[in-house]
Design a protein around this motif. Sequence first.
Motif, PDB file in Angstrom:
ATOM      1  N   ASN A 379       0.832  -1.196   0.000  1.00 30.42           N
ATOM      2  CA  ASN A 379       0.000   0.000   0.000  1.00 30.42           C
ATOM      3  C   ASN A 379       0.868   1.248   0.000  1.00 30.42           C
ATOM      4  OD1 ASN A 379      -2.582   1.277   0.204  1.00 30.42           O
ATOM      5  ND2 ASN A 379      -2.135   1.757   2.331  1.00 30.42           N
ATOM      6  N   LEU A 380       0.531   2.203  -0.865  1.00 29.17           N
ATOM      7  CA  LEU A 380       1.152   3.521  -0.842  1.00 29.17           C
ATOM      8  C   LEU A 380       0.159   4.516  -0.235  1.00 29.17           C
ATOM      9  CD1 LEU A 380       2.969   3.777  -4.316  1.00 29.17           C
ATOM     10  CD2 LEU A 380       3.975   3.262  -2.091  1.00 29.17           C
ATOM     11  N   ASP A 381       0.574   5.766  -0.136  1.00 27.53           N
ATOM     12  CA  ASP A 381      -0.288   6.808   0.415  1.00 27.53           C
ATOM     13  C   ASP A 381      -1.534   6.937  -0.452  1.00 27.53           C
ATOM     14  OD1 ASP A 381      -1.215   8.894   1.897  1.00 27.53           O
ATOM     15  OD2 ASP A 381       0.212  10.364   1.144  1.00 27.53           O
ATOM     16  N   GLY A 382      -2.689   7.085   0.189  1.00 27.27           N
ATOM     17  CA  GLY A 382      -3.936   7.153  -0.551  1.00 27.27           C
ATOM     18  C   GLY A 382      -4.774   8.344  -0.152  1.00 27.27           C
ATOM     19  N   GLY A 383      -6.079   8.178  -0.240  1.00 28.78           N
ATOM     20  CA  GLY A 383      -6.983   9.265   0.111  1.00 28.78           C
ATOM     21  C   GLY A 383      -6.798  10.457  -0.808  1.00 28.78           C
ATOM     22  N   GLY A 384      -6.714  11.644  -0.216  1.00 28.50           N
ATOM     23  CA  GLY A 384      -6.574  12.861  -1.006  1.00 28.50           C
ATOM     24  C   GLY A 384      -5.271  12.962  -1.753  1.00 28.50           C
ATOM     25  N   SER A 385      -4.283  12.129  -1.390  1.00 32.39           N
ATOM     26  CA  SER A 385      -3.012  12.143  -2.117  1.00 32.39           C
ATOM     27  C   SER A 385      -3.074  11.322  -3.397  1.00 32.39           C
ATOM     28  CB  SER A 385      -1.884  11.603  -1.224  1.00 32.39           C
ATOM     29  OG  SER A 385      -1.544  12.515  -0.221  1.00 32.39           O
ATOM     30  N   THR A 386      -3.998  10.357  -3.455  1.00 34.11           N
ATOM     31  CA  THR A 386      -4.049   9.479  -4.627  1.00 34.11           C
ATOM     32  C   THR A 386      -4.244  10.298  -5.901  1.00 34.11           C
ATOM     33  OG1 THR A 386      -4.846   7.538  -3.453  1.00 34.11           O
ATOM     34  CG2 THR A 386      -5.371   7.669  -5.784  1.00 34.11           C
ATOM     35  N   THR A 387      -3.251  10.241  -6.750  1.00 32.39           N
ATOM     36  CA  THR A 387      -3.254  10.991  -8.008  1.00 32.39           C
ATOM     37  C   THR A 387      -2.524  10.168  -9.059  1.00 32.39           C
ATOM     38  OG1 THR A 387      -3.075  13.065  -6.764  1.00 32.39           O
ATOM     39  CG2 THR A 387      -2.672  13.172  -9.122  1.00 32.39           C
ATOM     40  N   MET A 388      -3.108  10.079 -10.224  1.00 27.40           N
ATOM     41  CA  MET A 388      -2.436   9.417 -11.344  1.00 27.40           C
ATOM     42  C   MET A 388      -2.495  10.331 -12.556  1.00 27.40           C
ATOM     43  SD  MET A 388      -3.228   5.721 -13.197  1.00 27.40           S
ATOM     44  CE  MET A 388      -2.388   4.688 -11.992  1.00 27.40           C
ATOM     45  N   VAL A 389      -1.388  10.428 -13.271  1.00 25.23           N
ATOM     46  CA  VAL A 389      -1.348  11.144 -14.543  1.00 25.23           C
ATOM     47  C   VAL A 389      -0.777  10.201 -15.593  1.00 25.23           C
ATOM     48  CG1 VAL A 389      -1.083  13.417 -13.463  1.00 25.23           C
ATOM     49  CG2 VAL A 389       0.956  12.129 -14.099  1.00 25.23           C
ATOM     50  N   ASP A 390      -1.182  10.397 -16.839  1.00 25.90           N
ATOM     51  CA  ASP A 390      -0.615   9.597 -17.922  1.00 25.90           C
ATOM     52  C   ASP A 390      -0.627  10.402 -19.205  1.00 25.90           C
ATOM     53  OD1 ASP A 390      -2.942   8.263 -19.905  1.00 25.90           O
ATOM     54  OD2 ASP A 390      -3.680   8.942 -17.962  1.00 25.90           O
ATOM     55  N   ARG A 391       0.225  10.028 -20.113  1.00 28.35           N
ATOM     56  CA  ARG A 391       0.322  10.685 -21.411  1.00 28.35           C
ATOM     57  C   ARG A 391      -0.509   9.899 -22.419  1.00 28.35           C
ATOM     58  NH1 ARG A 391       5.948  10.389 -24.415  1.00 28.35           N
ATOM     59  NH2 ARG A 391       5.048   8.358 -24.959  1.00 28.35           N
ATOM     60  N   PRO A 392      -1.644  10.440 -22.878  1.00 29.49           N
ATOM     61  CA  PRO A 392      -2.444   9.723 -23.877  1.00 29.49           C
ATOM     62  C   PRO A 392      -1.649   9.498 -25.155  1.00 29.49           C
ATOM     63  CG  PRO A 392      -3.708  11.513 -22.878  1.00 29.49           C
ATOM     64  CD  PRO A 392      -2.279  11.697 -22.448  1.00 29.49           C
ATOM     65  N   LEU A 393      -2.020   8.476 -25.866  1.00 27.14           N
ATOM     66  CA  LEU A 393      -1.325   8.110 -27.090  1.00 27.14           C
ATOM     67  C   LEU A 393      -1.261   9.289 -28.048  1.00 27.14           C
ATOM     68  CD1 LEU A 393      -0.022   5.617 -28.425  1.00 27.14           C
ATOM     69  CD2 LEU A 393      -2.226   5.161 -29.517  1.00 27.14           C
ATOM     70  N   ALA A 394      -0.073   9.577 -28.551  1.00 26.47           N
ATOM     71  CA  ALA A 394       0.239  10.644 -29.518  1.00 26.47           C
ATOM     72  C   ALA A 394       0.314  12.027 -28.890  1.00 26.47           C
ATOM     73  CB  ALA A 394      -0.737  10.652 -30.687  1.00 26.47           C
ATOM     74  N   GLU A 395      -0.017  12.152 -27.607  1.00 27.95           N
ATOM     75  CA  GLU A 395       0.099  13.445 -26.945  1.00 27.95           C
ATOM     76  C   GLU A 395       1.516  13.636 -26.423  1.00 27.95           C
ATOM     77  OE1 GLU A 395      -2.286  15.656 -27.025  1.00 27.95           O
ATOM     78  OE2 GLU A 395      -3.696  14.297 -27.983  1.00 27.95           O
ATOM     79  N   THR A 396       1.867  14.888 -26.109  1.00 27.20           N
ATOM     80  CA  THR A 396       3.245  15.192 -25.693  1.00 27.20           C
ATOM     81  C   THR A 396       3.386  15.424 -24.195  1.00 27.20           C
ATOM     82  OG1 THR A 396       2.867  17.530 -26.193  1.00 27.20           O
ATOM     83  CG2 THR A 396       3.837  16.164 -27.938  1.00 27.20           C
ATOM     84  N   THR A 398       1.527  14.767 -19.996  1.00 30.72           N
ATOM     85  CA  THR A 398       0.594  13.983 -19.201  1.00 30.72           C
ATOM     86  C   THR A 398      -0.614  14.818 -18.794  1.00 30.72           C
ATOM     87  OG1 THR A 398       1.718  14.548 -17.131  1.00 30.72           O
ATOM     88  CG2 THR A 398       2.433  12.544 -18.261  1.00 30.72           C
ATOM     89  N   THR A 399      -1.705  14.137 -18.539  1.00 33.97           N
ATOM     90  CA  THR A 399      -2.917  14.769 -18.018  1.00 33.97           C
ATOM     91  C   THR A 399      -3.423  13.926 -16.855  1.00 33.97           C
ATOM     92  OG1 THR A 399      -4.315  13.552 -19.581  1.00 33.97           O
ATOM     93  CG2 THR A 399      -3.566  15.742 -20.245  1.00 33.97           C
ATOM     94  N   LEU A 400      -4.301  14.512 -16.065  1.00 33.64           N
ATOM     95  CA  LEU A 400      -4.880  13.811 -14.923  1.00 33.64           C
ATOM     96  C   LEU A 400      -5.734  12.645 -15.425  1.00 33.64           C
ATOM     97  CD1 LEU A 400      -4.888  14.213 -11.812  1.00 33.64           C
ATOM     98  CD2 LEU A 400      -6.996  15.509 -12.090  1.00 33.64           C
ATOM     99  N   THR A 401      -5.433  11.451 -14.946  1.00 32.81           N
ATOM    100  CA  THR A 401      -6.140  10.253 -15.404  1.00 32.81           C
ATOM    101  C   THR A 401      -7.586  10.243 -14.927  1.00 32.81           C
ATOM    102  OG1 THR A 401      -4.040   9.058 -15.288  1.00 32.81           O
ATOM    103  CG2 THR A 401      -6.035   7.732 -15.476  1.00 32.81           C
ATOM    104  N   PHE A 402      -7.825  10.737 -13.714  1.00 32.21           N
ATOM    105  CA  PHE A 402      -9.172  10.799 -13.139  1.00 32.21           C
ATOM    106  C   PHE A 402      -9.192  11.899 -12.089  1.00 32.21           C
ATOM    107  CE2 PHE A 402      -6.703   7.559 -10.915  1.00 32.21           C
ATOM    108  CZ  PHE A 402      -6.767   8.001  -9.603  1.00 32.21           C
ATOM    109  N   ASN A 403     -10.372  12.337 -11.736  1.00 29.36           N
ATOM    110  CA  ASN A 403     -10.502  13.348 -10.695  1.00 29.36           C
ATOM    111  C   ASN A 403     -10.110  12.765  -9.345  1.00 29.36           C
ATOM    112  OD1 ASN A 403     -11.354  15.217 -12.521  1.00 29.36           O
ATOM    113  ND2 ASN A 403     -13.423  15.412 -11.722  1.00 29.36           N
ATOM    114  N   THR A 404      -9.356  13.530  -8.574  1.00 28.35           N
ATOM    115  CA  THR A 404      -8.976  13.111  -7.238  1.00 28.35           C
ATOM    116  C   THR A 404     -10.157  13.276  -6.288  1.00 28.35           C
ATOM    117  OG1 THR A 404      -8.244  15.295  -6.484  1.00 28.35           O
ATOM    118  CG2 THR A 404      -6.658  13.977  -7.736  1.00 28.35           C
TER     119      THR A 404
END
Length: 894
Positions: A379-396, A398-404
């Motif tokens: 387990n890593l830190d979660g709750g309000g810290s949980t954040t994921m970003v990724d670079r969509p295909l062909a983009e230059t 990263t963007t937020l993968t989902f709302n925190t």
Amino acid sequence: MKMSPAKRWIAASLAGVLWIMPVIGSEGLPHFGPGTASLAQAAASIKVTKLGEEVITSGAVMMKYKFSTTRSGKNATGLADVIRVDLSNPYVSLDVMTGKGGNLTTRQSTGGMAAETGAVAAVNGDYFNTNGEGAPIGGQVTGGVVVSTPSQLNGMYAFAVTKDRKPVIDEYTFEGLVTAEDGSQFPLSGINKGAYTPDGGGSTYSHANAAYVYTDAWTARERPKDSSASPTEVLVENDIITQISEAGKPLAIAVPKGAYILRTHGLASQFVTGHLAVGQKLVTDYTLRSKTTQQELDPANLQMMIGGHTILVNGGQAATFSRSTSSLGGYRARTALGYSQDGQYAYVIAAEKNDNSAGMSLAELQSFMTNIGVWKGLNLDGGGSTTMVDRPLAETSTTLTFNTEYGKEQRSIVNGLGVFTSAPKGEVKGIKISGSPVLLIGQKASYSLKGYDTYYNPIDVAAANPAWVASNGSASVSTGEVTGVKPGTVTLTATSGTASASTKVTVLGGEDLNGLSVGTATAPLMAGASVSVPVTAAAKSGATISVPNSALKWEFVGFKGSVQDGKLTVDSVNPGVTTGYAIARYDGFSTAVVLSAAAASTWEDFENVTYPIAFTSNVNTVTGTAGVTAGSAERAGSKVLSLSYDMTAGSGKMYAYAQFNGTSGKSIPAAAASMSIDVMGDMSLNWLRAEVVDSSGTTAYIDLAKVIDWNGWKSLNIDLSGSGIKFPASLKRLYVVNVEEGQDERAKTGTVAFDNISFVMPSLSSEAGLPKGTAVMKIGSKSMALNGTDKPIDVAPVVKGESTYVPIKYVMDAFGGSAGWNSSTKKILVLRGAKVMELTVNSKEYVLNGKRQSAEVAPLILQGRTLVPLRLVSEQLGLTVKWEQNTKTVTIES
């Protein structure tokens, strides 16, 4: 192992504070003081469905999952996002990102760290003390260099990848020695550590009688703060001691580039005094040791390491928690790491908690991880810290993968785990169209053609001037600019040389919307008045889109006016009219601006307050102040209501109230359609509310802001039309809430201020003057008794099923308002006071003040007359309906 001072140390800290309070991990209070581990919860039953996947880069794939489970007999569903990294792929790697500029004590968001380091995807990392300098609790290795050493805390696991690309999850201890030129030695307790209370140690304080190394990655001048240990410090440059501080006093410098400071106290300080001198050589050596196998681990053999909390999965099964998780309960956003049984894949996992997802318990997270193939995980830190970003295909980028848990807000954290690519530039593999998947009628949007190479990394294809084609008349396209024409789905195709790409673009019609809202829902009804009326559409898909002016048709009731360039202007008011309506329609879906001779009026500006305002709380240990004070900065020269609070001594769900006029509150004399208030935020991430007691004695709670995520002044507008408040009412309290779940993520101290509270009360000119009385109608009778006087009606009420239907026109005539019929659209428009209601024959869906709602029954046409469900319409418009079965009579009261 010799730690070479010549190489850059990117160091981290075993974060913490004195164990007067626990170290705070951001998803709760993960018990980092001494204690025993709790057993794992009973295995959670969870169903997992894979929704799809997309390549991020060669060797890394983003996979989206839906999960469902039963909680207390009720179904709960949610979403989880997993980045699967193929460790056998030489072009992809995992590494730890640290603060700003790769330094400790400089917190930064996950997205910020990804942008700075060039990561193509990332998640938040280790737990940290929110009150500390900004360093992770666990061990950290970045780029093969030690950044953080493990804490002396039981059950804290770490995830690592060796330089031969093998994943490892284990619990480690740190062992180090400082060797003087005369051969004397003293134990080294850690590198770049915050203060904490060790488990099983002889001291309450981590830095008492101990020696720690601080490198130039530790940017804070205090090493560390709140240590309860006065240090003697030694500056070492190129293995040579260049300064020794006066005993008990730190060096008044930050760590110079390429150097380190040996920070000592007590017995360690005596070692410095007895054995070290300026000009002498000093050597530090250290190793890591597995607590489970007792084998040494040379950090030089690691590509990366990041610390975590409890182990979650071992051997493909849910593991007994290695440390107490009592403070990590609830259904929260979660972050975890794991790897497959063969060691080929690493799994970077984030469970969402937002409007679309119900979050996970730790037991559910364990079940999810085993479902997707995790062999061992933590387990890593979660709750309000949980954040994921990724670079969509062909983009230059990263963007937020989902709302925190806090929406688009990304919490500033101490480290994160990034996914990196080292692939060379490849040949063009594919192209894709980038742009919005939805448009409104009349909306123009730009679309671009982007490409990706054989390693799935972005490559420039725009120079080829692609040709664009739309498949049908729902949209038109010209050199990448697309215009919505009519409802429907169009295939947009771009061709560049021999390559082409297509994407679906849906032009939304009225049937695709859940709501329309006007930025200014109320306005003054007077000739010459002019207000901005931006209209926003809420699609059933969840998308929110600004409606172009060209897509709207406006209708004016009670006045003559116009809308040009998004601005409503009143030209003249019809004689005797005190409430008017500007009705905006988008493809048949309506919303309205209510115009009143008594439009927004200042209810309280705090300039001349004659009633008491006091601070109070639900917890006696919560302290604070509430009162009218002089404004500052942009509010200088005026008065505001200031609410300061200190919840540090409290627990559970805590409130800080500014209470108006004792327990009586201050009167809101007439029905209010909306409320506006200026609020000075404190970025506390707490919840801001108002408490109103209405004329029936019912308490209503008004959300002013779900999250106080701003500093400085901000104007808030709150729609009250659907609140159900019965006026006159009283505003009793404005208050800040710190809920128990994830409490440590929000500030427990702060100050907010309020000014310029206004209510829009069209009722002062309409509902307050609407007829009061009683109307009685009998099933089958073409007569209505209004306040005892019979009046003819041209169609009798009927009962169909269990519902009573009436000609709504006569009800509106009796109690104020109007009802209009559009034969071509089969719609009935009902206006009364601040309510605008639109119904459609044979449809159970209706629109009330711009929001789509559903009823149990629909309007109908009977013998050429339009009849509506009486109870639905009347109660929505503020009337009371009573049914007498024996006499088949309906009584309507206002």
